[in-house]
Write an enzyme that holds these catalytic residues in place. Sequence first.
Site, PDB file in Angstrom:
ATOM      1  N   LYS A 205      10.595  58.361   6.595  1.00 51.62           N
ATOM      2  CA  LYS A 205      10.800  58.381   5.167  1.00 51.62           C
ATOM      3  C   LYS A 205       9.814  57.971   4.158  1.00 51.62           C
ATOM      4  O   LYS A 205       8.984  57.117   4.653  1.00 51.62           O
ATOM      5  CB  LYS A 205      12.401  57.971   5.178  1.00 51.62           C
ATOM      6  CG  LYS A 205      13.236  58.873   5.779  1.00 51.62           C
ATOM      7  CD  LYS A 205      14.627  58.341   5.381  1.00 51.62           C
ATOM      8  CE  LYS A 205      15.724  59.503   6.137  1.00 51.62           C
ATOM      9  NZ  LYS A 205      17.119  59.056   6.039  1.00 51.62           N
ATOM     10  N   ARG A 239      18.291  57.713  14.246  1.00 46.79           N
ATOM     11  CA  ARG A 239      18.028  59.095  13.983  1.00 46.79           C
ATOM     12  C   ARG A 239      16.558  59.277  13.842  1.00 46.79           C
ATOM     13  O   ARG A 239      15.971  58.872  12.728  1.00 46.79           O
ATOM     14  CB  ARG A 239      18.774  59.764  12.816  1.00 46.79           C
ATOM     15  CG  ARG A 239      18.434  61.221  12.640  1.00 46.79           C
ATOM     16  CD  ARG A 239      19.332  61.884  11.486  1.00 46.79           C
ATOM     17  NE  ARG A 239      19.139  63.117  11.068  1.00 46.79           N
ATOM     18  CZ  ARG A 239      18.253  63.671  10.645  1.00 46.79           C
ATOM     19  NH1 ARG A 239      17.235  62.816   9.920  1.00 46.79           N
ATOM     20  NH2 ARG A 239      17.905  64.916  10.378  1.00 46.79           N
TER      21      ARG A 239
HETATM   22  C1  PT1 Z   1      20.154  59.981   7.811  1.00 46.31           C
HETATM   23  C2  PT1 Z   1      19.575  61.543   7.677  1.00 46.31           C
HETATM   24  C3  PT1 Z   1      20.481  62.568   8.087  1.00 46.31           C
HETATM   25  N1  PT1 Z   1      18.328  61.659   6.839  1.00 46.31           N
HETATM   26  C4  PT1 Z   1      22.041  61.018   8.654  1.00 46.31           C
HETATM   27  N2  PT1 Z   1      21.653  62.280   8.655  1.00 46.31           N
HETATM   28  C5  PT1 Z   1      18.095  63.271   6.890  1.00 46.31           C
HETATM   29  N3  PT1 Z   1      23.394  60.636   9.228  1.00 46.31           N
HETATM   30  C6  PT1 Z   1      19.146  64.094   7.424  1.00 46.31           C
HETATM   31  C7  PT1 Z   1      12.474  60.562   2.156  1.00 46.31           C
HETATM   32  O1  PT1 Z   1      12.948  59.408   1.240  1.00 46.31           O
HETATM   33  O2  PT1 Z   1      19.471  59.120   7.458  1.00 46.31           O
HETATM   34  N4  PT1 Z   1      21.443  59.921   8.393  1.00 46.31           N
HETATM   35  N5  PT1 Z   1      20.192  63.789   7.740  1.00 46.31           N
HETATM   36  C8  PT1 Z   1      16.851  63.598   6.183  1.00 46.31           C
HETATM   37  N6  PT1 Z   1      16.767  62.749   4.656  1.00 46.31           N
HETATM   38  C9  PT1 Z   1      15.750  62.421   4.083  1.00 46.31           C
HETATM   39  C10 PT1 Z   1      15.892  61.611   3.080  1.00 46.31           C
HETATM   40  C11 PT1 Z   1      14.480  62.766   4.459  1.00 46.31           C
HETATM   41  C12 PT1 Z   1      15.152  60.953   2.540  1.00 46.31           C
HETATM   42  C13 PT1 Z   1      13.509  62.028   4.067  1.00 46.31           C
HETATM   43  C14 PT1 Z   1      13.603  61.093   2.848  1.00 46.31           C
HETATM   44  O3  PT1 Z   1      11.398  60.766   2.631  1.00 46.31           O
END
Ligand code: PT1
Length: 261
Positions: A205, A239
């Site tokens: 992230k 995850r």
């Molecule tokens: C998570 C999650 C998810 N993250 C759960 N499901 C994502 N339960 C998708 C960035 O800042 O943490 N928990 N499903 C992906 N989402 C992101 C959010 C990807 C922020 C990247 C960022 O780069």
Amino acid sequence: MGILNITPDSFSDGGKYSSYDAAVAHGLALVEEGADIVDVGGESTRPGAAPVSVEEELRRVVPVIRALTDRTRALVSVDTMKAEVARQAVEAGASIINDVSALTSDAGMAKVAAGHGAGVVLMHMRGTPRTMQENPRYANVTEEVAGYLEERVRALAALGLDPETLAVDPGIGFGKTVDHNLQLLRELPRLAASGRPVVVGVSRKSFIGKITGAEAGDRLPGSLAGMLHAAMRGGHVFRVHDVKASRQALDVFLAIGQKAP
Ligand code: PT1
């Protein structure tokens, strides 16, 4: 929990495999590398991502979920905010609904979860993926996130869901600044105090990039540090994109925590 994203650009291989074949092969590889759960998603929820139609999301995830549940004993979760996608995913063999809106986006979601006895991951998000990074503010992010998740558990229990089937997730990167993300990780025991299993996603992230300057493809060391910190502070499910490395890191972490008889 290994991440299996099925979005048009996640498997750009010059057309050698269909995205279906590539996704199934990748899901099987995640299990081979040590994932206990494969999290299948057909709609990106990253900052700025646009929504996908229900038909398109179904087309992407349902056949892959069916193939994975036929061919492995790992659990499959479906990363979706849509009740119809969750319903067909569970009917295709998924046993967990991972909803980044904590079952608030689609009024039909709670009924699907209750009706099939599926496990549910309730994640905290501020706003929607498209707009959530626009100036997020909290008085106390940990108290707000923990309070929100506890309220969701209460509300869903009142609707007839078994609280034992619910897990909570602080939603790292979902409407949070770098400092918010770091505070949530530091204060993860507050979430663990909810009594429900805690799911944490830090893998690759942007907060890792903001701290280190590393590009997304180069964030494995930072991702492992974040995951192990979360494990030390009471996280239960992680995850991750890089299952093999994460599994090894966690195995050593857990072995050290094991007391001799
Ligand atoms: C998570 C999650 C998810 N993250 C759960 N499901 C994502 N339960 C998708 C960035 O800042 O943490 N928990 N499903 C992906 N989402 C992101 C959010 C990807 C922020 C990247 C960022 O780069």
